[in-house]
Design a protein around this motif. Structure first.
Motif, PDB file in Angstrom:
ATOM      1  N   ARG A   1      31.911   1.734  -9.373  1.00 18.64           N
ATOM      2  CA  ARG A   1      32.589   2.156 -10.587  1.00 18.64           C
ATOM      3  C   ARG A   1      33.293   3.483 -10.361  1.00 18.64           C
ATOM      4  NH1 ARG A   1      30.651  -0.236 -15.198  1.00 18.64           N
ATOM      5  NH2 ARG A   1      32.369   0.916 -16.147  1.00 18.64           N
ATOM      6  N   VAL A   2      34.383   3.700 -11.060  1.00 23.13           N
ATOM      7  CA  VAL A   2      35.133   4.940 -10.920  1.00 23.13           C
ATOM      8  C   VAL A   2      34.338   6.114 -11.477  1.00 23.13           C
ATOM      9  CG1 VAL A   2      37.238   6.166 -11.576  1.00 23.13           C
ATOM     10  CG2 VAL A   2      37.350   3.730 -10.988  1.00 23.13           C
ATOM     11  N   GLY A   3      33.602   5.869 -12.557  1.00 22.34           N
ATOM     12  CA  GLY A   3      32.777   6.917 -13.149  1.00 22.34           C
ATOM     13  C   GLY A   3      33.600   7.940 -13.919  1.00 22.34           C
ATOM     14  N   VAL A   4      33.003   9.091 -14.178  1.00 27.45           N
ATOM     15  CA  VAL A   4      33.672  10.146 -14.935  1.00 27.45           C
ATOM     16  C   VAL A   4      34.758  10.769 -14.061  1.00 27.45           C
ATOM     17  CG1 VAL A   4      33.402  12.364 -16.091  1.00 27.45           C
ATOM     18  CG2 VAL A   4      31.603  10.616 -16.269  1.00 27.45           C
TER      19      VAL A   4
ATOM     20  N   ASN B   1      26.109  -7.334 -14.910  1.00 24.60           N
ATOM     21  CA  ASN B   1      26.313  -8.635 -14.278  1.00 24.60           C
ATOM     22  C   ASN B   1      27.750  -8.716 -13.762  1.00 24.60           C
ATOM     23  OD1 ASN B   1      28.048  -9.667 -16.476  1.00 24.60           O
ATOM     24  ND2 ASN B   1      26.148  -9.636 -17.670  1.00 24.60           N
ATOM     25  N   ASP B   2      28.065  -9.798 -13.074  1.00 27.54           N
ATOM     26  CA  ASP B   2      29.391  -9.946 -12.464  1.00 27.54           C
ATOM     27  C   ASP B   2      30.505  -9.927 -13.499  1.00 27.54           C
ATOM     28  OD1 ASP B   2      28.120 -10.116 -10.052  1.00 27.54           O
ATOM     29  OD2 ASP B   2      28.465 -12.266  -9.766  1.00 27.54           O
ATOM     30  N   TYR B   3      30.282 -10.552 -14.646  1.00 31.87           N
ATOM     31  CA  TYR B   3      31.320 -10.638 -15.669  1.00 31.87           C
ATOM     32  C   TYR B   3      31.632  -9.265 -16.246  1.00 31.87           C
ATOM     33  CZ  TYR B   3      29.833 -15.497 -15.279  1.00 31.87           C
ATOM     34  OH  TYR B   3      29.506 -16.725 -14.785  1.00 31.87           O
ATOM     35  N   GLU B   4      30.606  -8.489 -16.517  1.00 32.01           N
ATOM     36  CA  GLU B   4      30.810  -7.141 -17.051  1.00 32.01           C
ATOM     37  C   GLU B   4      31.492  -6.254 -16.013  1.00 32.01           C
ATOM     38  OE1 GLU B   4      26.941  -7.023 -20.082  1.00 32.01           O
ATOM     39  OE2 GLU B   4      27.084  -5.620 -18.412  1.00 32.01           O
ATOM     40  N   PHE B   5      31.085  -6.396 -14.753  1.00 26.06           N
ATOM     41  CA  PHE B   5      31.723  -5.598 -13.710  1.00 26.06           C
ATOM     42  C   PHE B   5      33.194  -5.963 -13.570  1.00 26.06           C
ATOM     43  CE2 PHE B   5      33.147  -5.474  -9.251  1.00 26.06           C
ATOM     44  CZ  PHE B   5      33.257  -4.099  -9.127  1.00 26.06           C
ATOM     45  N   LEU B   6      33.502  -7.240 -13.590  1.00 32.60           N
ATOM     46  CA  LEU B   6      34.885  -7.691 -13.453  1.00 32.60           C
ATOM     47  C   LEU B   6      35.771  -7.029 -14.508  1.00 32.60           C
ATOM     48  CD1 LEU B   6      36.987  -9.651 -12.170  1.00 32.60           C
ATOM     49  CD2 LEU B   6      36.257 -11.344 -13.864  1.00 32.60           C
ATOM     50  N   GLY B   7      35.348  -7.104 -15.771  1.00 27.21           N
ATOM     51  CA  GLY B   7      36.147  -6.526 -16.850  1.00 27.21           C
ATOM     52  C   GLY B   7      36.240  -5.019 -16.761  1.00 27.21           C
ATOM     53  N   ALA B   8      35.112  -4.363 -16.482  1.00 25.48           N
ATOM     54  CA  ALA B   8      35.094  -2.903 -16.417  1.00 25.48           C
ATOM     55  C   ALA B   8      35.927  -2.388 -15.248  1.00 25.48           C
ATOM     56  CB  ALA B   8      33.657  -2.403 -16.301  1.00 25.48           C
ATOM     57  N   HIS B   9      35.780  -3.010 -14.108  1.00 26.15           N
ATOM     58  CA  HIS B   9      36.501  -2.564 -12.915  1.00 26.15           C
ATOM     59  C   HIS B   9      38.006  -2.705 -13.098  1.00 26.15           C
ATOM     60  CE1 HIS B   9      37.086  -1.680  -8.665  1.00 26.15           C
ATOM     61  NE2 HIS B   9      37.821  -2.777  -8.547  1.00 26.15           N
ATOM     62  N   ILE B  10      38.446  -3.826 -13.642  1.00 23.14           N
ATOM     63  CA  ILE B  10      39.875  -4.036 -13.862  1.00 23.14           C
ATOM     64  C   ILE B  10      40.412  -3.008 -14.853  1.00 23.14           C
ATOM     65  CG2 ILE B  10      41.591  -5.613 -14.820  1.00 23.14           C
ATOM     66  CD1 ILE B  10      39.876  -7.909 -13.727  1.00 23.14           C
ATOM     67  N   THR B  11      39.653  -2.766 -15.913  1.00 24.06           N
ATOM     68  CA  THR B  11      40.101  -1.847 -16.955  1.00 24.06           C
ATOM     69  C   THR B  11      40.213  -0.414 -16.443  1.00 24.06           C
ATOM     70  OG1 THR B  11      39.102  -3.221 -18.677  1.00 24.06           O
ATOM     71  CG2 THR B  11      39.603  -0.932 -19.254  1.00 24.06           C
ATOM     72  N   GLU B  12      39.174   0.069 -15.776  1.00 25.31           N
ATOM     73  CA  GLU B  12      39.161   1.480 -15.395  1.00 25.31           C
ATOM     74  C   GLU B  12      40.024   1.783 -14.172  1.00 25.31           C
ATOM     75  OE1 GLU B  12      35.057   2.389 -14.833  1.00 25.31           O
ATOM     76  OE2 GLU B  12      34.911   1.442 -12.852  1.00 25.31           O
ATOM     77  N   THR B  13      40.445   0.764 -13.435  1.00 20.90           N
ATOM     78  CA  THR B  13      41.311   0.997 -12.275  1.00 20.90           C
ATOM     79  C   THR B  13      42.772   0.666 -12.556  1.00 20.90           C
ATOM     80  OG1 THR B  13      40.933  -1.238 -11.372  1.00 20.90           O
ATOM     81  CG2 THR B  13      39.419   0.515 -10.665  1.00 20.90           C
TER      82      THR B  13
ATOM     83  N   LYS C   1      31.142   0.953 -20.143  1.00 19.58           N
ATOM     84  CA  LYS C   1      29.681   0.827 -20.093  1.00 19.58           C
ATOM     85  C   LYS C   1      29.236   0.405 -18.691  1.00 19.58           C
ATOM     86  CE  LYS C   1      29.240  -0.538 -24.963  1.00 19.58           C
ATOM     87  NZ  LYS C   1      28.778  -1.609 -25.886  1.00 19.58           N
ATOM     88  N   PRO C   2      27.983   0.688 -18.324  1.00 14.03           N
ATOM     89  CA  PRO C   2      27.467   0.238 -17.026  1.00 14.03           C
ATOM     90  C   PRO C   2      27.545  -1.285 -16.883  1.00 14.03           C
ATOM     91  CG  PRO C   2      25.989   1.853 -18.016  1.00 14.03           C
ATOM     92  CD  PRO C   2      27.000   1.493 -19.070  1.00 14.03           C
ATOM     93  N   SER C   3      27.702  -1.746 -15.657  1.00 16.76           N
ATOM     94  CA  SER C   3      27.807  -3.177 -15.392  1.00 16.76           C
ATOM     95  C   SER C   3      26.431  -3.764 -15.103  1.00 16.76           C
ATOM     96  CB  SER C   3      28.728  -3.418 -14.193  1.00 16.76           C
ATOM     97  OG  SER C   3      29.982  -2.819 -14.389  1.00 16.76           O
TER      98      SER C   3
END
Length: 218
Positions: A68-71, A108-120, A104-106
């Protein structure tokens, strides 16, 4: 688990409703974008996307470690040398009056997919050199569609923009098609961007990163 006919029909109706709402809305309406993202995130296409991304070692590792990119401290990044990714990203965000999204923290794979795409997303803007105007967004949408197979969301955004030219602004049709071709071709020649742990690369020279990813700025 196979989707029932009733559930499939409801999903299709929700997607069509969100899509038409976006066609009628002004560009940049984030509320409508969020509704389209939710409506297009069906389990089947997400599973196919994860399977496709996991075929590359970088994607496979990302789903194992959830980088995750983080703060992000834009003021600190802005102090880096001007040739670095971090400095360029900070200037991009400041220039466009944007703030890094805190996801939010990831779990599972689905949450990570959405979070990673959004924050990058804005990091991808910087790496590809695509602006945040409508042409730059279309270029990046086509880049996403090429690099992230089975994405209903990004394909829907491209389709939305084309339909808008048909209904409201036919004079821009050639410009939009050129933008799609540019983004698509750049992605085809580039290395995968999904799964890169960008926070480890802030101090890297931007041109060096682009070369390593085979990204040739237009």
């Amino acid at each position: 688990m196979t989707e029932s006919l009733d559930a499939k029909q409801k999903r299709e109706e929700a997607l069509l409703s969100a899509f038409l709402e976006m066609v009628r809305s002004p560009d940049g309406d984030f509320g409508v974008i969020d509704r389209l993202a939710a409506a297009s995130a069906d389990l089947e296409s997400l599973q196919l996307m994860i399977q496709s991304l996991s075929r590359h070692p970088q994607g496979k590792l990302a789903f194992a470690t959830y980088p995750r990119v983080g703060v992000v401290d834009l003021e600190q990044l802005a102090l880096l040398p001007s040739h670095t990714l971090g400095y360029t990203y900070a200037q991009h965000m400041i220039k466009n009056n944007l703030k890094p999204l805190q996801m939010k923290p990831s779990n599972n794979d689905y949450e990570f997919l959405g979070a990673h795409i959004t924050e990058t997303h804005d990091i991808w803007h910087v790496i590809t050199g695509f602006e945040t105007n409508i042409i730059g967004e279309i270029q990046l949408e086509a880049f996403y569609v090429s690099q992230m197979r089975f994405s209903r969301f990004w394909l829907a955004l491209i389709t939305k923009n084309l339909l808008k030219t048909v209904v409201y602004d036919i004079e821009r049709s050639t410009e939009y098609m050129d933008a799609i071709a540019q983004g698509w071709l750049l992605a085809k020649h580039a290395q995968p961007l999904f799964g890169i742990d960008w926070k480890l690369l802030w101090e890297k020279p931007l041109t060096e990163l682009r070369d390593s990813l085979n990204i040739k700025i237009l």
